[in-house]
Design an enzyme around this catalytic site. Structure first.
Site, PDB file in Angstrom:
ATOM      1  N   ASP A 151       0.813  -1.112  -0.453  1.00 32.70           N
ATOM      2  CA  ASP A 151      -0.128  -0.160   0.056  1.00 32.70           C
ATOM      3  C   ASP A 151       1.138   0.817   0.281  1.00 32.70           C
ATOM      4  OD1 ASP A 151       0.514   0.165   2.685  1.00 32.70           O
ATOM      5  OD2 ASP A 151      -0.959   0.532   3.206  1.00 32.70           O
ATOM      6  N   CYS A 157       2.499  -3.813   3.674  1.00 30.30           N
ATOM      7  CA  CYS A 157       2.211  -2.444   4.783  1.00 30.30           C
ATOM      8  C   CYS A 157       2.813  -1.946   5.168  1.00 30.30           C
ATOM      9  CB  CYS A 157       0.813  -2.371   4.570  1.00 30.30           C
ATOM     10  SG  CYS A 157       0.820  -4.509   6.002  1.00 30.30           S
ATOM     11  N   THR A 217       2.402  -2.156   8.872  1.00 34.26           N
ATOM     12  CA  THR A 217       3.298  -3.034  10.270  1.00 34.26           C
ATOM     13  C   THR A 217       2.943  -4.814   9.336  1.00 34.26           C
ATOM     14  OG1 THR A 217       0.526  -3.791  10.226  1.00 34.26           O
ATOM     15  CG2 THR A 217       1.645  -1.876  11.494  1.00 34.26           C
ATOM     16  N   HIS A 276       9.423 -24.312   8.613  1.00 30.00           N
ATOM     17  CA  HIS A 276       8.503 -24.441   9.909  1.00 30.00           C
ATOM     18  C   HIS A 276       7.239 -25.007   9.034  1.00 30.00           C
ATOM     19  CE1 HIS A 276      11.184 -24.977  13.430  1.00 30.00           C
ATOM     20  NE2 HIS A 276      11.754 -25.634  12.497  1.00 30.00           N
ATOM     21  N   HIS A 296       7.024 -30.971  10.162  1.00 32.68           N
ATOM     22  CA  HIS A 296       5.874 -29.580  10.358  1.00 32.68           C
ATOM     23  C   HIS A 296       5.058 -29.861   8.928  1.00 32.68           C
ATOM     24  CE1 HIS A 296       8.600 -28.114  12.521  1.00 32.68           C
ATOM     25  NE2 HIS A 296      10.177 -28.105  11.697  1.00 32.68           N
TER      26      HIS A 296
HETATM   27  C1  RB5 Z   1      -1.774   1.934   6.173  1.00 32.54           C
HETATM   28  O1  RB5 Z   1      -2.007   3.384   7.536  1.00 32.54           O
HETATM   29  C2  RB5 Z   1      -1.802   1.125   7.521  1.00 32.54           C
HETATM   30  O2  RB5 Z   1      -2.966   1.287   8.388  1.00 32.54           O
HETATM   31  C3  RB5 Z   1      -1.890  -0.181   6.422  1.00 32.54           C
HETATM   32  O3  RB5 Z   1      -0.208  -0.185   5.543  1.00 32.54           O
HETATM   33  C4  RB5 Z   1      -1.415  -1.364   7.098  1.00 32.54           C
HETATM   34  O4  RB5 Z   1       0.299  -0.516   8.322  1.00 32.54           O
HETATM   35  C5  RB5 Z   1      -2.483  -2.320   7.903  1.00 32.54           C
HETATM   36  O5  RB5 Z   1      -2.166  -2.943   8.209  1.00 32.54           O
END
Ligand code: RB5
Length: 143
Positions: free
Chosen positions: A8, A62, A64, A95, A130
């Protein structure tokens, strides 16, 4: 090896870096996005899954890594793993036989991401016990 990429806006810069980093060694398909404009990560993961071959690899990024990973794991042929260091990436392959790597773009330097990706691609699945465990991941009523 073919490698599909999506992100994203929060993963866009790292995706661009990894596309360049990987293209000498792999057949890289960047599904998008192609700008840092705010965008919704599930749309990109769904778009990638239309053409993804689960015997190959995908990297989803993304902020996180969690949102793309949650979306990808809705697909029964996908084992997507969130990795923020090389050892977690190694174990995801050894695994869990992960075929999709999810990265937290807001929490990795390009060099840290390179190290994670290198280990992910270099590590084979160990099989054995596994194999039995990953066969139980999808719910009994699924697939
Ligand atoms: C975008 O702000 C953020 O929410 C997205 O990149 C991601 O971390 C969502 O899981």
């Amino acid at each position: 090896m073919r490698v599909w990429l999506v992100s994203d806006h929060a993963g866009y810069a790292l995706k661009s870096h990894l596309r360049t980093y990987l293209k000498a060694r792999y057949d890289v398909i960047d599904v998008g996005p192609f700008s840092e404009e705010s965008t919704d990560y599930p749309q990109w993961v769904h778009r990638l899954m239309v053409e993804f071959d689960p015997t190959q690899r995908a990297i989803l990024i993304c902020g996180t890594g969690n949102g793309v990973c949650m979306t990808a794991n809705r697909y029964p042929q996908v084992r997507a793993a969130l990795a923020w260091n090389p050892e977690i990436a190694r174990l995801a392959r050894a695994h869990n036989d992960a075929n999709v790597l999810c990265l937290p773009g807001r929490f990795l330097t390009p060099q840290e991401a390179e190290a994670i990706v290198d280990v992910f691609f270099a590590t084979p699945f160990e099989g054995g016990r596994h194999e039995r465990r990953i066969a139980q991941i999808n719910p009994p009523t699924c697939c």
